[in-house]
Design a protein around this motif. Structure first.
Motif, PDB file in Angstrom:
ATOM      1  N   GLY A 150     -24.386  70.963  74.488  1.00 39.35           N
ATOM      2  CA  GLY A 150     -24.884  70.347  73.379  1.00 39.35           C
ATOM      3  C   GLY A 150     -26.316  69.755  73.050  1.00 39.35           C
ATOM      4  N   GLN A 151     -27.007  69.995  72.237  1.00 40.26           N
ATOM      5  CA  GLN A 151     -28.549  69.840  72.563  1.00 40.26           C
ATOM      6  C   GLN A 151     -28.800  69.183  70.592  1.00 40.26           C
ATOM      7  OE1 GLN A 151     -31.707  72.712  73.377  1.00 40.26           O
ATOM      8  NE2 GLN A 151     -31.263  71.675  74.641  1.00 40.26           N
ATOM      9  N   LEU A 152     -29.906  68.198  70.943  1.00 40.47           N
ATOM     10  CA  LEU A 152     -30.100  66.843  70.082  1.00 40.47           C
ATOM     11  C   LEU A 152     -31.716  67.484  70.193  1.00 40.47           C
ATOM     12  CD1 LEU A 152     -29.752  65.868  67.012  1.00 40.47           C
ATOM     13  CD2 LEU A 152     -30.588  64.247  68.515  1.00 40.47           C
ATOM     14  N   CYS A 153     -32.700  68.052  68.849  1.00 38.94           N
ATOM     15  CA  CYS A 153     -34.557  67.863  68.759  1.00 38.94           C
ATOM     16  C   CYS A 153     -34.683  67.069  67.678  1.00 38.94           C
ATOM     17  CB  CYS A 153     -35.184  68.708  68.816  1.00 38.94           C
ATOM     18  SG  CYS A 153     -35.238  69.717  71.158  1.00 38.94           S
ATOM     19  N   ALA A 180     -34.630  66.144  62.910  1.00 41.51           N
ATOM     20  CA  ALA A 180     -33.880  66.812  63.406  1.00 41.51           C
ATOM     21  C   ALA A 180     -32.950  67.607  63.390  1.00 41.51           C
ATOM     22  CB  ALA A 180     -32.174  64.705  63.820  1.00 41.51           C
ATOM     23  N   CYS A 181     -32.400  68.633  64.724  1.00 43.65           N
ATOM     24  CA  CYS A 181     -31.151  69.801  64.606  1.00 43.65           C
ATOM     25  C   CYS A 181     -30.702  69.585  65.845  1.00 43.65           C
ATOM     26  CB  CYS A 181     -32.454  71.407  65.084  1.00 43.65           C
ATOM     27  SG  CYS A 181     -31.194  72.013  65.222  1.00 43.65           S
ATOM     28  N   ALA A 182     -29.489  69.596  65.977  1.00 41.14           N
ATOM     29  CA  ALA A 182     -28.581  69.978  66.529  1.00 41.14           C
ATOM     30  C   ALA A 182     -27.523  70.865  66.727  1.00 41.14           C
ATOM     31  CB  ALA A 182     -27.804  68.799  65.917  1.00 41.14           C
ATOM     32  N   LEU A 183     -27.676  71.657  67.657  1.00 38.83           N
ATOM     33  CA  LEU A 183     -26.628  73.165  68.309  1.00 38.83           C
ATOM     34  C   LEU A 183     -26.002  72.468  69.548  1.00 38.83           C
ATOM     35  CD1 LEU A 183     -29.419  73.853  70.148  1.00 38.83           C
ATOM     36  CD2 LEU A 183     -30.607  74.740  67.920  1.00 38.83           C
ATOM     37  N   ASP A 184     -25.712  74.207  69.400  1.00 42.82           N
ATOM     38  CA  ASP A 184     -25.233  73.898  71.202  1.00 42.82           C
ATOM     39  C   ASP A 184     -25.749  74.905  71.664  1.00 42.82           C
ATOM     40  OD1 ASP A 184     -23.489  75.281  73.004  1.00 42.82           O
ATOM     41  OD2 ASP A 184     -21.682  74.665  71.805  1.00 42.82           O
ATOM     42  N   ASN A 185     -26.234  74.518  73.201  1.00 40.79           N
ATOM     43  CA  ASN A 185     -26.911  74.966  73.509  1.00 40.79           C
ATOM     44  C   ASN A 185     -26.677  76.073  74.671  1.00 40.79           C
ATOM     45  OD1 ASN A 185     -25.722  72.734  75.498  1.00 40.79           O
ATOM     46  ND2 ASN A 185     -26.419  74.456  76.817  1.00 40.79           N
ATOM     47  N   ILE A 223     -42.105  65.737  69.701  1.00 38.85           N
ATOM     48  CA  ILE A 223     -40.906  66.420  69.706  1.00 38.85           C
ATOM     49  C   ILE A 223     -39.943  65.546  70.805  1.00 38.85           C
ATOM     50  CG2 ILE A 223     -39.339  67.882  69.782  1.00 38.85           C
ATOM     51  CD1 ILE A 223     -41.870  69.864  69.214  1.00 38.85           C
ATOM     52  N   THR A 224     -39.293  64.995  70.876  1.00 34.17           N
ATOM     53  CA  THR A 224     -37.753  64.607  71.763  1.00 34.17           C
ATOM     54  C   THR A 224     -36.597  65.216  71.730  1.00 34.17           C
ATOM     55  OG1 THR A 224     -38.439  62.067  71.275  1.00 34.17           O
ATOM     56  CG2 THR A 224     -36.877  62.700  72.833  1.00 34.17           C
ATOM     57  N   GLY A 225     -36.107  65.833  72.824  1.00 36.00           N
ATOM     58  CA  GLY A 225     -35.818  66.668  73.204  1.00 36.00           C
ATOM     59  C   GLY A 225     -34.251  66.461  74.171  1.00 36.00           C
ATOM     60  N   MET A 226     -33.013  66.766  73.810  1.00 38.53           N
ATOM     61  CA  MET A 226     -32.000  65.806  74.511  1.00 38.53           C
ATOM     62  C   MET A 226     -30.705  67.499  74.684  1.00 38.53           C
ATOM     63  SD  MET A 226     -31.378  62.390  72.906  1.00 38.53           S
ATOM     64  CE  MET A 226     -31.737  62.795  71.267  1.00 38.53           C
ATOM     65  N   SER A 227     -30.776  67.598  75.687  1.00 37.73           N
ATOM     66  CA  SER A 227     -29.534  68.624  76.073  1.00 37.73           C
ATOM     67  C   SER A 227     -28.505  68.051  77.282  1.00 37.73           C
ATOM     68  CB  SER A 227     -30.234  69.686  76.814  1.00 37.73           C
ATOM     69  OG  SER A 227     -29.434  70.195  77.287  1.00 37.73           O
ATOM     70  N   GLY A 228     -27.336  68.689  77.312  1.00 42.12           N
ATOM     71  CA  GLY A 228     -26.539  68.622  78.223  1.00 42.12           C
ATOM     72  C   GLY A 228     -26.546  69.412  79.567  1.00 42.12           C
ATOM     73  N   THR A 229     -25.966  69.196  79.884  1.00 42.78           N
ATOM     74  CA  THR A 229     -26.472  70.034  81.791  1.00 42.78           C
ATOM     75  C   THR A 229     -26.070  70.794  82.219  1.00 42.78           C
ATOM     76  OG1 THR A 229     -24.222  68.855  82.483  1.00 42.78           O
ATOM     77  CG2 THR A 229     -25.628  67.235  83.189  1.00 42.78           C
ATOM     78  N   SER A 230     -25.023  71.743  80.703  1.00 49.40           N
ATOM     79  CA  SER A 230     -25.321  73.342  81.171  1.00 49.40           C
ATOM     80  C   SER A 230     -26.887  73.766  81.012  1.00 49.40           C
ATOM     81  CB  SER A 230     -24.178  74.088  79.771  1.00 49.40           C
ATOM     82  OG  SER A 230     -24.654  73.291  78.818  1.00 49.40           O
ATOM     83  N   GLY A 231     -27.133  73.119  80.185  1.00 45.59           N
ATOM     84  CA  GLY A 231     -28.710  73.670  79.940  1.00 45.59           C
ATOM     85  C   GLY A 231     -29.796  74.200  81.502  1.00 45.59           C
ATOM     86  N   ALA A 232     -29.239  73.169  82.124  1.00 46.24           N
ATOM     87  CA  ALA A 232     -29.966  73.703  83.449  1.00 46.24           C
ATOM     88  C   ALA A 232     -29.718  74.735  84.003  1.00 46.24           C
ATOM     89  CB  ALA A 232     -29.943  72.752  84.763  1.00 46.24           C
ATOM     90  N   GLY A 233     -28.164  75.603  84.013  1.00 47.02           N
ATOM     91  CA  GLY A 233     -27.890  76.721  84.252  1.00 47.02           C
ATOM     92  C   GLY A 233     -26.749  76.425  85.274  1.00 47.02           C
ATOM     93  N   LYS A 234     -25.525  77.474  85.675  1.00 45.35           N
ATOM     94  CA  LYS A 234     -25.040  77.034  87.049  1.00 45.35           C
ATOM     95  C   LYS A 234     -24.929  76.956  87.930  1.00 45.35           C
ATOM     96  CE  LYS A 234     -20.102  79.888  87.362  1.00 45.35           C
ATOM     97  NZ  LYS A 234     -19.656  80.551  87.393  1.00 45.35           N
TER      98      LYS A 234
END
Length: 351
Positions: free
Chosen positions: A248-251, A314-319, A171-182
């Protein structure tokens, strides 16, 4: 129904405030924070300005401040959730936690999170991924909201159950920076993150055992665990990446086809899975994060490479929505016997 949101000034918590404001059966009763307690909500989260109640002061993240709430969302670090969640649930509130505090058994939690769990009897709580565990959520007093990566990974994996060799999954995951919190962090500075893509957390990312555990649980629930090779959780490879976008996130999931499986079986399984779910859409092209931003939808697609005998899904979603706040509300709706889609939309905002 009176709602409390702990961590209301964070990314996930603020999204919950926005979603609750549009929900026909829910009313924001308490917005709480830790470091932000006493600050106006619309000062800590300016995007909420104009919402009814957004001019209130954030309450402290304490049980007394949340007394009288029928439903409490905890958008808090796992250590805070592990302490506060059971207290609130024991007090009669339905609690939906967005952290990792209740996703694993206490012993697994200690291993992967480096903290002895203060309420081991509460672990693991019913897993708040309605597409896979809807029945378990009904009437649950405490719900463990899935991680954003496991949500995307499991929604891509679930239709492949029984069609792939579990030991071959990568599995390869990609996430935008908001996934790490504020919170502030060096690698999230604009000058570091923009124009850059980097892997992190491999091979021991704490979402790995979560994906393994709940995929096997899904197979057991369907009664196909033995046939699918998932009688016990099977180790898989997971590598997350930080990509230069806010949300945004894609796995992507790659695996070897099981004996007897073919492209038609994969296409049929993905289509049937999505057709039964209000927030999952089977696309005829590869999913893109820009199409799901701002919505609670998850876009999925799969294809078989006849040359290698492997399938890629693949699955894309708003993280921050299907990967966090939106999913938490979806799970709460199920737990409380409300319309599962109340206050939510699968549609994104584009461009």
């Amino acid at each position: 129904m009176r709602v409390g949101i702990v961590g209301a000034s964070g990314y996930g918590g603020a999204e919950l405030v926005r979603l609750v404001a549009a929900h026909p059966a829910l009313d924001l009763h308490v917005a709480a924070g830790s470091g932000s307690a006493g600050e106006r909500l619309d000062t800590a989260a300016p995007q909420l300005a104009g919402l009814p109640g957004a001019d209130r002061a954030l309450a402290p993240a304490e049980p007394d401040a949340l007394a009288g709430c029928d439903l409490v969302f905890m958008a808090t670090p796992h250590a805070v959730s592990a302490e506060l969640g059971p207290v609130l649930a024991n007090g009669g509130a339905t609690v939906v936690d967005l952290s990792g505090a209740f996703r694993l058994e206490a012993s697994e939690f200690a291993r992967w999170y480096g903290l002895d769990h203060p309420a081991p009897a509460r672990t693991p709580a019913p897993y708040g991924l309605p597409e896979l565990f809807r029945t378990d959520l009904k009437g649950a007093p405490l719900v463990a909201g899935p991680g954003c990566y496991p949500t995307a990974a499991l929604l891509a994996l679930a239709p492949l159950t029984g069609l792939v060799d579990p030991g071959s999954v990568v599995i390869t995951g990609m996430s935008g920076t908001s996934g790490a919190g504020k919170g502030l962090r060096a690698d999230l500075h604009a000058s570091h993150a923009m124009g850059n893509v980097a892997a992190y957390g491999a091979p021991g990312h704490r979402h790995t055992p979560e994906i393994e555990r709940w995929w096997a649980a899904y197979a057991r629930q369907r009664g196909v665990a033995d046939a699918a090779g998932l009688a016990e959780p099977v180790p898989l490879s997971f590598t997350p990446h930080l990509v230069p976008m806010p949300r945004g996130q894609l796995c992507t999931v790659s695996a070897t086809l099981a004996e007897g499986a073919d492209a038609a079986a994969v296409t049929d399984a993905v289509g049937a899975f999505a057709a039964a779910e209000p927030f999952v859409v089977a696309r005829q092209a590869w999913p893109a994060t820009t199409h799901v931003a701002g919505g609670n939808g998850a876009h999925v697609h799969a294809a078989v490479d006849s040359r290698t005998g492997r399938v890629t899904a693949a699955c894309a979603l708003d993280n921050l929505l299907k990967g966090a706040a939106g999913q938490a509300l979806q799970a709460a709706n199920v737990a409380l016997g409300l319309d599962e889609g109340a206050g939510l939309s699968p549609a994104g905002v584009h461009p």
